[in-house]
Design an enzyme around this catalytic site. Structure first.
Site, PDB file in Angstrom:
ATOM      1  N   SER A   1       3.109  -2.074  -6.481  1.00  0.00           N
ATOM      2  CA  SER A   1       3.627  -0.726  -6.790  1.00  0.00           C
ATOM      3  C   SER A   1       2.721   0.005  -7.190  1.00  0.00           C
ATOM      4  O   SER A   1       1.777   0.302  -6.434  1.00  0.00           O
ATOM      5  CB  SER A   1       4.976  -0.997  -8.109  1.00  0.00           C
ATOM      6  OG  SER A   1       5.508  -0.035  -8.472  1.00  0.00           O
TER       7      SER A   1
ATOM      8  N   ASP B   1      13.206   0.035  -1.217  1.00  0.00           N
ATOM      9  CA  ASP B   1      12.546   0.464  -2.805  1.00  0.00           C
ATOM     10  C   ASP B   1      13.717   1.593  -3.207  1.00  0.00           C
ATOM     11  O   ASP B   1      13.360   3.133  -2.402  1.00  0.00           O
ATOM     12  CB  ASP B   1      11.335   0.958  -2.349  1.00  0.00           C
ATOM     13  CG  ASP B   1      10.998   0.437  -3.264  1.00  0.00           C
ATOM     14  OD1 ASP B   1      10.914   0.679  -4.219  1.00  0.00           O
ATOM     15  OD2 ASP B   1       9.245   0.116  -3.249  1.00  0.00           O
TER      16      ASP B   1
ATOM     17  N   HIS C   1      12.404  -4.526  -4.914  1.00  0.00           N
ATOM     18  CA  HIS C   1      10.696  -3.539  -4.862  1.00  0.00           C
ATOM     19  C   HIS C   1      10.358  -4.543  -5.802  1.00  0.00           C
ATOM     20  O   HIS C   1       8.661  -4.238  -5.731  1.00  0.00           O
ATOM     21  CB  HIS C   1      11.320  -2.525  -6.036  1.00  0.00           C
ATOM     22  CG  HIS C   1       9.736  -1.945  -6.613  1.00  0.00           C
ATOM     23  ND1 HIS C   1       8.439  -1.583  -5.631  1.00  0.00           N
ATOM     24  CD2 HIS C   1       9.274  -1.954  -7.384  1.00  0.00           C
ATOM     25  CE1 HIS C   1       7.884  -0.210  -6.704  1.00  0.00           C
ATOM     26  NE2 HIS C   1       7.966  -0.986  -7.306  1.00  0.00           N
TER      27      HIS C   1
END
Length: 427
Positions: free
Chosen positions: A143, A377, A405
């Site tokens: 991320s 996502d 995610h």
């Protein structure tokens, strides 16, 4: 440095002094903490290093309990370094308690301008040189950690042997406005999927929102639980179990006709920024390059009236939960953020942010890179990630809807195993 054992692993603590401002190395210093993890059977073996860059911003690195998940896969081949990015975990903290000593909001904001990806990468480079003797290492970015990895490829590619990115390919020139223009529809789609899965939650969420618009409700911390705060619980909807977690939370929302204590405590745990105040204070800044963000999520929300709880209750529409958006009211509501609210306002108007990505250098990249892009996502729109993947020379892209995610964690090592295979030509 002290070492200790867990089932199947040996862990060693490391502390590093680094400049607050890497452009002024003679100025104030901060401490960066990192935890080395190695498989017990390899404790005395020379292994390549893999530095893990956590998502966030403003979140500490994972606290492992033996060989679990992706870490187990990584330990087959690497000596892993779990880096507490500056301001988080056991690194010099940056929160309401420590920043108070700086005095004014302007001084606090100026200090916090040094806590973005560019500074994190510069820290990592100093750590790498001290641990490896100058040899390049591998990086795994999840991320926001992937954002940092792309900054690493832009600023210091000579320090990288290979790079793995999961759910973290940022738009190279994407603004905060662009991000929220893209993510509000993604969040609306996650709401629709949730209500299709749990249709009774439509009425329950409307009941909770109506109650909160009618009555003042406080969380155990004293923070107000408003309808807008209730909607912010939707940040979980982009995770693999988020929809189920939200459903079970809503199940226990009431005791009779009143909001239950259990709901208040569970909601507080999901809404508080106590574990990562920088996540709120610097969230939009992680997208900023040369321009102020000016509370982009708040401004862009006006373009999506379906997210108005009041409007939904005037008709028969479901309440739409919001996603990974930071709003000004959060700084005023959360006791751990309230003392930083003025600094956050200064940062929202700050327009001197340097660029984080070097497109020319990325176009000429020579570091092996593999990236997992999650098609659905909710946090990092795949359309931006796919465009960035095309700009990084040699990047091997895997676009999948098999995971959300948090696929790195949820897959138990399968995502990392695939990326390693892609770089090595075995997958």
């Amino acid at each position: 440095m002290p070492s200790f054992s867990q089932p199947g692993t040996v862990l060693t603590d490391h502390l590093f002094e680094v400049p607050l401002d890497h452009c002024d190395r003679s100025g104030p210093q901060v401490t960066v903490y990192a935890r080395e993890v190695v498989a017990k059977e390899n404790a005395g073996t020379e292994l390549p290093w893999l530095c893990f860059l956590q998502g966030g911003p403003g979140q500490q690195s994972p606290r492992p309990k033996g060989r679990e998940g992706w870490l187990d896969r990584a330990l087959r081949d690497y000596r892993v370094l779990l880096l507490d990015q500056r301001g988080t975990g056991r690194s010099t903290p940056a929160n309401r308690l420590t920043l108070a000593s700086l005095g004014s909001a302007e001084a606090q904001a100026e200090y916090l301008t040094h806590f973005r990806a560019d500074s994190i990468v510069a820290d990592a480079e100093l750590v790498r040189q001290r641990l490896t003797g100058g040899a390049p290492w591998s990086v795994l970015g999840q991320s926001f950690g992937g954002f940092c990895a792309v900054t690493y490829l832009s600023q210091a590619p000579a320090g990288l042997a290979e790079t793995f990115i999961t759910g973290g390919l940022p738009g190279l020139a994407t603004t905060a406005d662009d991000v929220y223009q893209a993510t509000y529809p993604l969040v609306a789609a996650k709401n629709a999927a949730h209500y299709e899965r749990y249709p009774d939650d439509i009425a329950q969420a409307r009941k909770v929102a109506a109650y909160l618009l009618r009555k003042e409700v406080l969380l155990p911390s004293g923070a107000p639980l408003t309808a807008e705060a209730f909607q912010a619980l939707g940040n979980c909807l982009g995770a693999s179990t988020g929809s189920h977690d939200l459903h079970y939370l809503l199940e226990d929302a009431f005791d009779g006709d009143e909001i239950s204590d259990l709901f208040r405590y569970r909601t507080q745990a999901m809404l508080t920024f106590a574990a990562g105040p920088l996540y709120a204070v610097l969230h939009e800044a992680c997208y900023a390059q040369g321009a102020a963000t000016r509370w982009a999520a708040h401004r862009i929300r006006e373009r999506f009236p379906a997210f108005s709880a009041e409007a939904a209750l005037e008709g028969s529409d479901p309440i739409l939960f919001t996603g990974e958006m930071i709003y000004p009211w959060m700084l005023a509501a959360d006791p751990v953020l309230r003392p930083l609210a003025e600094a956050a306002e200064v940062l929202a108007e700050h327009d001197g942010w340097p660029r984080l990505y070097d497109q020319d250098r990325l176009n000429g990249n020579e570091v092996p890179v593999a990236a997992a892009v999650y098609y659905d996502d909710m946090y990092v729109p795949q359309q931006f990630s796919v465009c960035t993947a095309a700009e990084i020379r040699g990047l091997q892209r895997w676009v999948t809807n098999e995971y959300e995610h948090d696929g790195l964690r949820a897959s138990g090592g399968a995502v990392l195993d695939r990326l390693i295979g892609m770089v090595r030509g075995t997958c």
